[in-house]
Design a protein around this motif. Sequence first.
Motif, PDB file in Angstrom:
ATOM      1  N   GLY A   1       0.816  -1.213   0.000  1.00 39.20           N
ATOM      2  CA  GLY A   1       0.000   0.000   0.000  1.00 39.20           C
ATOM      3  C   GLY A   1       0.844   1.254   0.000  1.00 39.20           C
TER       4      GLY A   1
ATOM      5  N   ILE B   1      -5.623  -3.948  10.074  1.00 43.16           N
ATOM      6  CA  ILE B   1      -4.901  -2.784   9.568  1.00 43.16           C
ATOM      7  C   ILE B   1      -5.895  -1.656   9.343  1.00 43.16           C
TER       8      ILE B   1
ATOM      9  N   LEU C   1      -6.028   2.107   7.615  1.00 46.61           N
ATOM     10  CA  LEU C   1      -5.275   2.955   6.685  1.00 46.61           C
ATOM     11  C   LEU C   1      -5.921   4.318   6.545  1.00 46.61           C
TER      12      LEU C   1
ATOM     13  N   THR D   1      -5.156   7.524   3.807  1.00 47.45           N
ATOM     14  CA  THR D   1      -4.323   7.976   2.700  1.00 47.45           C
ATOM     15  C   THR D   1      -4.881   9.264   2.098  1.00 47.45           C
TER      16      THR D   1
ATOM     17  N   TYR E   1       0.396   8.947   4.014  1.00 51.29           N
ATOM     18  CA  TYR E   1      -0.040   7.554   4.070  1.00 51.29           C
ATOM     19  C   TYR E   1       0.191   7.085   5.500  1.00 51.29           C
TER      20      TYR E   1
ATOM     21  N   LYS F   1      -0.555   3.884   8.124  1.00 50.63           N
ATOM     22  CA  LYS F   1      -1.002   2.499   8.295  1.00 50.63           C
ATOM     23  C   LYS F   1      -0.801   2.099   9.751  1.00 50.63           C
TER      24      LYS F   1
END
Length: 471
Positions: A185, A407, A409, A411, A417, A419
């Motif tokens: 990612g 996870i 995320l 973005t 970004y 995570k």
Amino acid sequence: MSEITTKYLVVGGGIAGVTCVETLSILHPEEKLVVITASSLVKNVSNVKFYAKTIVKFDVKDTEASSLLRIHPNLEIIYDSLKYLNTKNKIAATEEGTVIKYDVVCICTGGIPKLISDSNKCQRILGIRDTESVKEFQDKLKNGRKMLIVGNGGIASEIVHATKGIQKVWVVRDDYISATFVDPGAAEFFQESFKKKSKDQSDTTTIRRHIFTEEDTVVSINKNLKSAALGPDWYRKLENKKSESGEHELEIIYKVEVESVAETENKEYALEVKLTNGKTIECDFVISATGVEPAVNFSWDQLPRRGDDGGLAVNELQETSIKDVFAAGDVACASWQHSPHWFQLRLWTQARQMGAMAAKAMHARIINEDVSQDFCFELFTHCTSLFGYRVVLLGKYNGQGLGDYNILLRTTPNEEYIKCVQKDGKLQGVILIGETGVEEMCENLILNQTVLTPFGDDLLNPDIDIEDFFD
């Protein structure tokens, strides 16, 4: 033949060795210290910046070894290489015949590049590791038209990012770029640095949650550490990066390694590189950036225990299996029982931490006091730059060894970004790319093992300040 007597002996002028010298200059400046360095240039840390208690970013520069004399009044520098270490009698001998009697010694001889197999018989295969090899690379770059880069770590990534005006073929054995540091990612996020931002591209912040099990894990950064995949097809966007002339400026070939390299005659390019997928690449030169292996290139009276990776096995105080012989940096293998959120990765960050820890332990041995391991070994941290972005890695940032985990995320294209790796409702690791501003919060959440279940996806909601809940 000259003979020198000293309390402290440090072998090596890299980050670990210089940090060891600097720390001893603070702890015990009145005692004599000898450092052996093969080069008149040593590595120096500058522009140190703290983003949190354990998160440190710094620059590494070459400086004259003589500059160390200004910080340590009783320092002596020997420009030579270690030839033999007699640990029973505590005597070190250099290649030029200098004999040094010491009380404690720290081996900081670093690592040597793992070059591809044909490198010994071909001068057009370069291993990027030190100042000299960088200069050689720059010379090749001036007249080169096409190069092949082998490796998938920080050095390979930065070469791809920083070099312009030359055709590049990047050969990686993984499913995605920069696999040493990040996940697929994050690699997808980095693809934006290879092309200009589209005018109609949305900058909307996206938050999404994924659940991973051990069956989903793929590429390993270490054989015993697993990392998770988000999908194998995103990277196709990178393969059509073109220069103004219409030729491919960057071609990435995945899941492949170099089989052989041969020099050619009467052909357009000087080298032919055969890959394990059967493809042949013609180029001017090859950059081998496939990591390092510990450099222990001197003789001993008795051999210390080695780690699984060939490094000198050290305990939590950086001491080897031989009393009063310490080791730090790339030459050392961290063989103690690690904290749940720490693991070894041969980086300048850890070389600096190990060098400082070794100095404290050596000083404690001389003054006959106990010392505890530094707090920095409680949490894996690394702060660097990749493709023009600041990158902060904390804890088990790729879910290494966690089994099943969640996870979360967040973005924002071309900006950030984030995570977060969670297991049992607690934060275990993070990848932070860009100016995220959440470094300290994430550090605290990992170290304190705070239960985050009540926050759900709001943990990364930019409109909610999670830190307010802990004030």
